[in-house]
Every structure is written in C-alpha cells, then in structure tokens.
Design a protein around this motif. Structure first.
Motif, PDB file in Angstrom:
ATOM      1  N   ARG A   1      40.215  37.377  40.451  1.00 37.01           N
ATOM      2  CA  ARG A   1      40.716  38.551  39.742  1.00 37.01           C
ATOM      3  C   ARG A   1      39.596  39.576  39.643  1.00 37.01           C
ATOM      4  NH1 ARG A   1      41.145  40.240  34.199  1.00 37.01           N
ATOM      5  NH2 ARG A   1      42.830  41.757  33.962  1.00 37.01           N
ATOM      6  N   LEU A   2      39.876  40.807  40.083  1.00 38.95           N
ATOM      7  CA  LEU A   2      38.923  41.908  39.998  1.00 38.95           C
ATOM      8  C   LEU A   2      39.607  43.070  39.302  1.00 38.95           C
ATOM      9  CD1 LEU A   2      37.491  41.659  43.608  1.00 38.95           C
ATOM     10  CD2 LEU A   2      36.211  41.205  41.518  1.00 38.95           C
ATOM     11  N   ASP A   3      39.093  43.443  38.146  1.00 40.58           N
ATOM     12  CA  ASP A   3      39.689  44.505  37.336  1.00 40.58           C
ATOM     13  C   ASP A   3      41.152  44.163  37.062  1.00 40.58           C
ATOM     14  OD1 ASP A   3      37.252  45.872  37.339  1.00 40.58           O
ATOM     15  OD2 ASP A   3      37.723  46.856  39.232  1.00 40.58           O
ATOM     16  N   SER A   4      42.075  45.017  37.484  1.00 40.82           N
ATOM     17  CA  SER A   4      43.499  44.783  37.215  1.00 40.82           C
ATOM     18  C   SER A   4      44.224  44.275  38.460  1.00 40.82           C
ATOM     19  CB  SER A   4      44.154  46.081  36.739  1.00 40.82           C
ATOM     20  OG  SER A   4      44.002  47.092  37.726  1.00 40.82           O
ATOM     21  N   MET A   5      43.504  43.550  39.310  1.00 40.85           N
ATOM     22  CA  MET A   5      44.091  43.048  40.547  1.00 40.85           C
ATOM     23  C   MET A   5      43.716  41.585  40.765  1.00 40.85           C
ATOM     24  SD  MET A   5      43.419  46.260  43.156  1.00 40.85           S
ATOM     25  CE  MET A   5      41.628  46.147  42.970  1.00 40.85           C
ATOM     26  N   VAL A   6      44.551  40.899  41.527  1.00 41.94           N
ATOM     27  CA  VAL A   6      44.253  39.554  41.992  1.00 41.94           C
ATOM     28  C   VAL A   6      44.077  39.618  43.504  1.00 41.94           C
ATOM     29  CG1 VAL A   6      45.273  37.292  42.465  1.00 41.94           C
ATOM     30  CG2 VAL A   6      45.313  38.210  40.145  1.00 41.94           C
ATOM     31  N   ARG A   7      42.987  39.048  43.990  1.00 37.06           N
ATOM     32  CA  ARG A   7      42.711  39.052  45.426  1.00 37.06           C
ATOM     33  C   ARG A   7      43.101  37.695  46.027  1.00 37.06           C
ATOM     34  NH1 ARG A   7      36.633  39.936  47.013  1.00 37.06           N
ATOM     35  NH2 ARG A   7      36.513  37.777  46.304  1.00 37.06           N
ATOM     36  N   VAL A   8      43.954  37.763  47.038  1.00 32.89           N
ATOM     37  CA  VAL A   8      44.392  36.581  47.769  1.00 32.89           C
ATOM     38  C   VAL A   8      43.793  36.677  49.171  1.00 32.89           C
ATOM     39  CG1 VAL A   8      46.384  35.276  48.611  1.00 32.89           C
ATOM     40  CG2 VAL A   8      46.554  36.583  46.466  1.00 32.89           C
ATOM     41  N   SER A   9      43.208  35.595  49.660  1.00 33.67           N
ATOM     42  CA  SER A   9      42.617  35.644  51.008  1.00 33.67           C
ATOM     43  C   SER A   9      42.861  34.316  51.723  1.00 33.67           C
ATOM     44  CB  SER A   9      41.124  35.959  50.928  1.00 33.67           C
ATOM     45  OG  SER A   9      40.456  35.148  49.980  1.00 33.67           O
ATOM     46  N   MET A  10      43.406  34.423  52.942  1.00 28.78           N
ATOM     47  CA  MET A  10      43.855  33.259  53.708  1.00 28.78           C
ATOM     48  C   MET A  10      43.056  33.119  54.990  1.00 28.78           C
ATOM     49  SD  MET A  10      47.647  34.596  52.995  1.00 28.78           S
ATOM     50  CE  MET A  10      46.877  36.221  53.016  1.00 28.78           C
ATOM     51  N   HIS A  11      42.685  31.864  55.304  1.00 28.75           N
ATOM     52  CA  HIS A  11      41.902  31.592  56.505  1.00 28.75           C
ATOM     53  C   HIS A  11      42.574  30.473  57.299  1.00 28.75           C
ATOM     54  CE1 HIS A  11      38.628  32.306  59.087  1.00 28.75           C
ATOM     55  NE2 HIS A  11      37.645  31.699  58.447  1.00 28.75           N
ATOM     56  N   PHE A  12      41.903  30.041  58.381  1.00 24.22           N
ATOM     57  CA  PHE A  12      42.530  29.143  59.341  1.00 24.22           C
ATOM     58  C   PHE A  12      42.977  27.816  58.747  1.00 24.22           C
ATOM     59  CE2 PHE A  12      37.993  28.219  59.473  1.00 24.22           C
ATOM     60  CZ  PHE A  12      37.953  26.834  59.447  1.00 24.22           C
ATOM     61  N   TYR A  13      42.356  27.371  57.649  1.00 26.10           N
ATOM     62  CA  TYR A  13      42.727  26.089  57.062  1.00 26.10           C
ATOM     63  C   TYR A  13      43.930  26.192  56.136  1.00 26.10           C
ATOM     64  CZ  TYR A  13      38.894  28.196  54.340  1.00 26.10           C
ATOM     65  OH  TYR A  13      38.048  29.081  53.717  1.00 26.10           O
ATOM     66  N   ASN A  14      44.391  27.409  55.864  1.00 32.26           N
ATOM     67  CA  ASN A  14      45.579  27.570  55.042  1.00 32.26           C
ATOM     68  C   ASN A  14      46.849  27.411  55.886  1.00 32.26           C
ATOM     69  OD1 ASN A  14      43.599  29.861  53.367  1.00 32.26           O
ATOM     70  ND2 ASN A  14      44.568  28.163  52.285  1.00 32.26           N
ATOM     71  N   THR A  15      47.939  27.109  55.206  1.00 32.39           N
ATOM     72  CA  THR A  15      49.209  26.840  55.862  1.00 32.39           C
ATOM     73  C   THR A  15      50.297  27.717  55.256  1.00 32.39           C
ATOM     74  OG1 THR A  15      49.866  25.143  54.270  1.00 32.39           O
ATOM     75  CG2 THR A  15      48.499  24.427  56.149  1.00 32.39           C
ATOM     76  N   PRO A  16      51.456  27.827  55.929  1.00 34.11           N
ATOM     77  CA  PRO A  16      52.597  28.524  55.321  1.00 34.11           C
ATOM     78  C   PRO A  16      52.983  27.927  53.969  1.00 34.11           C
ATOM     79  CG  PRO A  16      52.985  28.235  57.661  1.00 34.11           C
ATOM     80  CD  PRO A  16      51.731  27.460  57.339  1.00 34.11           C
ATOM     81  N   ALA A  17      52.790  26.614  53.816  1.00 36.13           N
ATOM     82  CA  ALA A  17      53.106  25.978  52.534  1.00 36.13           C
ATOM     83  C   ALA A  17      52.203  26.501  51.424  1.00 36.13           C
ATOM     84  CB  ALA A  17      52.974  24.458  52.658  1.00 36.13           C
ATOM     85  N   ASP A  18      50.942  26.784  51.735  1.00 33.30           N
ATOM     86  CA  ASP A  18      50.025  27.353  50.738  1.00 33.30           C
ATOM     87  C   ASP A  18      50.534  28.705  50.243  1.00 33.30           C
ATOM     88  OD1 ASP A  18      48.260  25.219  51.021  1.00 33.30           O
ATOM     89  OD2 ASP A  18      47.056  26.237  52.540  1.00 33.30           O
ATOM     90  N   VAL A  19      50.949  29.547  51.187  1.00 32.84           N
ATOM     91  CA  VAL A  19      51.449  30.879  50.819  1.00 32.84           C
ATOM     92  C   VAL A  19      52.739  30.745  50.011  1.00 32.84           C
ATOM     93  CG1 VAL A  19      52.251  33.100  51.706  1.00 32.84           C
ATOM     94  CG2 VAL A  19      50.362  31.910  52.843  1.00 32.84           C
ATOM     95  N   ALA A  20      53.581  29.790  50.389  1.00 29.17           N
ATOM     96  CA  ALA A  20      54.837  29.572  49.668  1.00 29.17           C
ATOM     97  C   ALA A  20      54.577  29.147  48.222  1.00 29.17           C
ATOM     98  CB  ALA A  20      55.685  28.529  50.387  1.00 29.17           C
ATOM     99  N   VAL A  21      53.540  28.336  48.009  1.00 26.20           N
ATOM    100  CA  VAL A  21      53.178  27.933  46.647  1.00 26.20           C
ATOM    101  C   VAL A  21      52.869  29.168  45.811  1.00 26.20           C
ATOM    102  CG1 VAL A  21      51.395  26.788  45.270  1.00 26.20           C
ATOM    103  CG2 VAL A  21      52.387  25.623  47.236  1.00 26.20           C
ATOM    104  N   LEU A  22      52.078  30.087  46.391  1.00 26.54           N
ATOM    105  CA  LEU A  22      51.719  31.314  45.673  1.00 26.54           C
ATOM    106  C   LEU A  22      52.943  32.176  45.386  1.00 26.54           C
ATOM    107  CD1 LEU A  22      49.681  33.398  44.571  1.00 26.54           C
ATOM    108  CD2 LEU A  22      49.473  34.265  46.911  1.00 26.54           C
ATOM    109  N   THR A  23      53.757  32.445  46.402  1.00 25.82           N
ATOM    110  CA  THR A  23      54.901  33.343  46.201  1.00 25.82           C
ATOM    111  C   THR A  23      55.939  32.729  45.266  1.00 25.82           C
ATOM    112  OG1 THR A  23      55.886  32.539  48.280  1.00 25.82           O
ATOM    113  CG2 THR A  23      54.571  34.556  48.383  1.00 25.82           C
TER     114      THR A  23
END
Length: 370
Positions: A339-361
C-alpha cells in the motif's frame, strides 16, 4: 482456496502455501534451488576462504559477466557489477560536468532524480497526466528539444503507476538528437525483454532484488563505449587496474565503477537467475505476465483501477485505489501486496498463476459486497 506460491515453477513448502504473493515490485522471490547451489560457496569458506573466493572471483565472475552481457545483448566490456542503482548513478553524476541540462520525471523514484537535485543541475521536469498513469511521450520529446536538454534520466517502468515507456522509441529519438539517455531498469529487468542494441541507451542500471529475483547486494550497469569516452569515471579502485605490457596499470573502464570485494555470493545467485530466465525466455515471461495483467484488468472494478483498462504502456504492476481497510482485508486473506498512500500496488511475475489473480479479484468483489 489460496493459490499455492510457486518459485521457478516449483511448489513452495506447505508452510507458505497459504500466501498469495503479488509483490515482486517490492522484492522478487528467491529460488530455493539457486540458494542451495550458491550456498556451497559459503560452505567452502568455512575451511578454505581464500581459495574459494579466488576461484569465484577469477573464474566464475568473468563467466557471469559474459552471461549477463548476452542476456542484455551487450558486450562484457560494457557491463559492471555494482551494489545497487543508487550507487551507480551517483558515481555517474560525479563524472558529469555539472553544466548539463537534465530532463527528469516529477514522480520518478527518488534515487533517479535526487543526485541531480542535490548537485544543483539545471533540471526541467515533466509531469504525469491527469489520470495519474500516463507519461505523454510527445510532450517529453517536445521538452527535450525546446529546452535543449543534454541528458534524459528516467525509469523504464514507473514505481508509482506501472507505466512502461517505449525505450526503443525514446532511445532512437535521443540518439538522433544527440541527447544522453540514462535508464533505470530496476522495475523491468527480468520481466521485460531488453536488448541494448535496440534501445540506444547510453547507460542502463538496475538493482537485482526485484524482477531479477536475485536478492539484495547487487546491481548491474551497462555503459556504452561512447559515454565512457565522453565521461570517463572519476572513481577507481582495484578493479580499475589491468596488466598492460607486464605492468599493473590504472586503465579507466566500466569496471572502474565496481567497488572492490563485490558480493560474490549474490552474484552467484544472479547468475542462476540469469540462466533460468535465458532458458525460459524473457519474452515468454513477459507474455505470461501480460496475460495475468489482462486477467486482473478484466476483473477489477473500473472505479478501483488507476489508469486505462488496457495493456498499452502497462507493465505487470497495477495500482488500485484503496484505503487502509482494503489493505488490511487483503492482508487478512493472506494476499501480499504493497500500500502506497491511497493505493494498493499489485505486481505479478512468472511464478504467479491465474489462480493467484483470481484469489485477489474474488477478495476485491467480496470486500465491495460487504
């Protein structure tokens, strides 16, 4: 179910399987296999430190330099191993005349602009657009010419937005107009394909603890021969010397920027990550990251997203408008972001999966509902 964390495609042990790590922009994950390989160096130092270190220094470091040069599409004579981005840029600033006119981005990472501000350079600033995301490259080019800029220093990917510059376009423009081009690639090297022959940068520097997944204590610097000739180093040490005509002599080169006694262990880890990324292909890593980024853009509520809902000029760093309550909610659900100021930073790399993104959303939707 929380997606299992993966490093280099291998599931992590069960004790961390409940974490969804989406925070490479803060610090990249290390590979256990790479650590095991490089830890053998420290094991050898328990009983034969001088021999072990001299073997790495004299045999492995030249090999690592060649491997990294190939990774960047450069020559080994153009590559230096530095402690980090800040160290290298401050050394370069000391080699400048001090009268150069510099163009900088107002909300770039402080390590990019502070050396010039502190040393009282003539600075022209460019601003982010009203959307909080876009850098208008037409305005950038216009200012370069109108203000008769000598030096453009900017990050390839912006830490506060994830905006990705077209280095080929800007580098070609700078080369045409004889403008020195210095790039901070800390938020891109290892995730975005970079070939020095294509981007025409005079200098490119990156710390290795983010997208290179190589931990702290090392950075890499590319420096063109033409920049070296125009701005020879004003620092030096043991690595500035070479044997010439049988005599040990000071010969300025990009290695003059290397402090003595470099972090050998960390450079062995760097080499392991370079070899992995070369085998996997950075283009493939970039394509994978873009797929995950598109998945996030498609599923995040429009009013939470910073910047347009397209991949144009996007890296795999995505900012969401959020308060501390949302940050706390994500933390409670074992999602690691920043979290930076009034934002949340999300960053995805090669070890992440579609399931990881689905957990977040899924968490974002549940948070909005409740």
């Amino acid at each position: 179910m929380i997606a299992r964390l993966r490093i280099f495609g291998i599931p992590k042990p069960n004790n961390v399987s409940t974490k969804t790590y989406l925070n490479t922009a803060a610090c990249g994950l290390l590979d256990e296999g790479a650590l095991q390989q490089t830890n053998a160096f420290y094991q050898a130092m328990l009983t034969e430190s001088s021999t072990a270190s001299e073997i790495v220094r004299d045999k492995r470091i030249p090999e690592i330099r060649e491997n990294l040069a190939s990774f960047l599409g450069a020559s080994a004579s153009e590559i230096a191993f530095v402690p980090n981005f800040s160290y290298a840029l401050n050394c370069i600033v000391q080699a400048l005349k001090g009268t150069e006119k510099v163009l900088l981005f107002k909300t770039d990472y402080p390590s990019v602009y502070e050396p010039f501000r502190i040393n009282n350079f003539d600075i022209t600033w460019i601003e982010v657009e009203a959307d909080g995301f876009t850098i208008n490259t037409d305005v950038l080019k216009e200012k370069l010419l109108q203000e008769k800029i000598d030096l453009l220093v900017i990050s390839h990917v912006q830490w506060l937005s994830g905006f990705k510059l077209n280095l080929v376009d800007i580098g070609t423009f700078c080369k045409k107009h004889k403008i020195i081009f210095i790039v901070d690639a800390t938020q891109s090297l290892g995730a975005i394909e970079i070939n020095m022959g294509d981007i025409h940068a005079d200098v490119l520097i990156a710390s290795n603890y983010k997208w290179m997944n190589a931990g702290f204590g090392t950075g890499v610097m590319y420096m063109s021969e033409s920049f070296m000739q125009g701005y020879p180093p004003v620092i030096g040490g043991n690595n500035s010397y070479t044997i010439k005509d049988g005599i040990r002599q000071y010969v300025p080169s990009v290695r003059s920027f290397e402090p003595g006694h470099t972090n050998l262990h960390a450079l062995l880890i760097l080499d392991a990550t370079v070899q992995f990324k070369r085998a996997k292909g950075v283009a493939a890593i970039e394509a994978h990251n873009r797929q995950l980024t598109q998945q996030l853009l498609d599923n995040v509520p429009d009013d939470l997203l910073v910047g347009p809902k397209t991949l144009e000029n996007r890296s795999s760093i995505v900012y969401l408008k959020a308060d501390k309550q949302l940050q706390d909610y994500l933390t409670e659900n074992n999602i690691v972001v920043t979290r930076l100021d009034s934002m949340v930073r999300v960053s995805m790399h090669f070890y992440n999966t579609p399931a990881d993104v689905a957990v977040l959303t899924d968490c974002l939707k549940a948070y909005r509902i409740h």
